[in-house]
Design a protein around this motif. Structure first.
Motif, short mmCIF file in Angstrom:
data_model
loop_
_atom_site.label_atom_id
_atom_site.label_comp_id
_atom_site.label_asym_id
_atom_site.label_seq_id
_atom_site.Cartn_x
_atom_site.Cartn_y
_atom_site.Cartn_z
N MET A 1 0.82 -1.21 0.00
CA MET A 1 0.00 0.00 0.00
C MET A 1 0.85 1.25 0.00
O MET A 1 1.99 1.24 0.46
N MET A 2 0.24 2.31 -0.46
CA MET A 2 0.85 3.64 -0.33
C MET A 2 0.78 4.01 1.17
O MET A 2 0.05 3.38 1.93
N PRO A 3 1.52 5.06 1.56
CA PRO A 3 1.50 5.45 2.98
C PRO A 3 0.08 5.62 3.51
O PRO A 3 -0.79 6.16 2.82
N LEU A 4 -0.13 5.16 4.74
CA LEU A 4 -1.48 5.14 5.31
C LEU A 4 -1.81 6.49 5.95
O LEU A 4 -1.95 6.61 7.18
N ARG A 5 -1.88 7.48 5.12
CA ARG A 5 -2.31 8.81 5.57
C ARG A 5 -2.87 9.52 4.34
O ARG A 5 -2.69 9.06 3.21
N LEU A 6 -3.49 10.65 4.58
CA LEU A 6 -4.07 11.43 3.50
C LEU A 6 -2.92 11.93 2.62
O LEU A 6 -2.01 12.60 3.09
#
Ligand SMILES: *[C@@H]1O[C@H](CO)[C@@H](O)[C@H](O)[C@H]1NC(C)=O
Ligand SMILES: *[C@@H]1O[C@H](CO)[C@@H](O)[C@H](O)[C@H]1NC(C)=O
Ligand SMILES: *[C@@H]1O[C@H](CO)[C@@H](O)[C@H](O)[C@H]1NC(C)=O
Ligand SMILES: *[C@@H]1O[C@H](CO)[C@@H](O)[C@H](O)[C@H]1NC(C)=O
Length: 247
Positions: A190-195
């Motif tokens: 996954m991409m970083p888990l933030r907006l």
């Protein structure tokens, strides 16, 4: 060879199950599932993928500037973590029964949190950096990017052993229509888990809803066009749900 690889995967999953057993019922839902949804799944040859490659470059989407790395073929991919995060990457063509030449292309990316219920339903709550582009040869504005921010409801999920493709997951949309079978590709990617961008895109070019932005067209020649874009919510999803999904 493939058989032994499948055993390794299953062994790894069995180990993982110890960790997630608090979250999943022992049969992993009401459909006799053989494993949890944890991991990365993608359809077909696996050319549509979530997350990033070994070099850290996104496979599919660049949320910070809202662009896509168009895969050569259509497909769908989902990644799920034990701690209830998800990411999806979808590139689909949607036919229109009454207008056979009006085949829409929908490419979309999103991440956020998800929740599973004992009755097998799962809900995905994408963060507001989710985005998608619709290419409609029959609409006046034929190519635009829109925010895509609606909760996604899936009526059921299944994980089973396919005799030739190994561990396979199926997600059933709110109307019961299944997405194509997706095969296990490995742990969550996954991409970083933030907006990664706000709802109106990154700080850069945009003004607000109804403004203009540039986007890449599918030609691959990196042709840029100015298009109108608009924010929509779940309307796009119900549109997808109401159509025939062709892959
Ligand atoms: C968006 O960002 C990615 C990654 O930084 C870059 O490779 C790509 O060229 C950018 N695309 C546009 C349209 O700016
Ligand atoms: C199919 O085409 C008709 C006629 O152009 C249009 O009214 C309808 O909205 C289209 N349906 C979808 C799902 O795009
Ligand atoms: C399953 O449970 C969820 C959460 O309680 C609910 O929203 C959903 O409607 C239920 N689905 C069915 C088919 O009963
Ligand atoms: C996305 O959803 C949030 C929470 O419901 C809402 O505040 C926001 O306005 C939505 N953004 C768009 C672009 O629809």
């Amino acid at each position: 060879m493939i058989f032994s690889a499948a055993i390794v995967v299953l062994a790894a999953l069995a180990a993982e199950n110890q960790v997630v057993s608090a979250q999943y019922p022992t049969t992993f839902g009401p459909n006799g599932n053989v494993a949890p949804l944890t991991g990365t799944w993608s359809s077909g040859a696996g050319l549509v993928l979530t997350g990033v490659n070994e070099a850290g470059t996104p496979y599919f989407a660049n949320p910070t500037n809202r662009s896509f790395n168009y895969p050569p073929v259509a497909g769908v991919a989902y990644s799920f973590t034990e701690d209830n995060h998800f990411e999806y990457a979808r590139y689909r063509f949607i036919g229109n029964g009454s207008e056979p030449t009006c085949i829409k292309g929908v490419i979309g990316w999103g991440h956020g949190t998800w929740q599973s219920f004992p009755n097998g339903t799962i809900h995905l709550y994408p963060w507001e950096d989710a985005f998608q582009q619709i290419q409609d040869p029959c609409a006046p504005v034929s190519n635009f990017i829109e925010n895509y921010n609606g909760t996604e409801y899936y009526s059921a999920w299944q994980v089973y052993q396919d005799t030739t493709r190994g561990l396979t997951a199926r997600l059933y949309q709110h109307d019961g229509q299944p997405l194509p079978p997706m095969h296990y590709r490995g742990p969550p990617n996954m991409m970083p888990l933030r907006l990664l961008a706000n709802a109106t895109g990154t700080a850069s070019e945009e003004t607000a809803s109804g403004g203009e932005r540039r986007l890449f067209k599918r030609s691959g020649a990196e042709r840029q066009s100015k298009v109108t874009w608009m924010s929509v919510g779940a309307a796009a999803l119900s549109l997808v749900g109401a159509s025939v999904v062709m892959l």
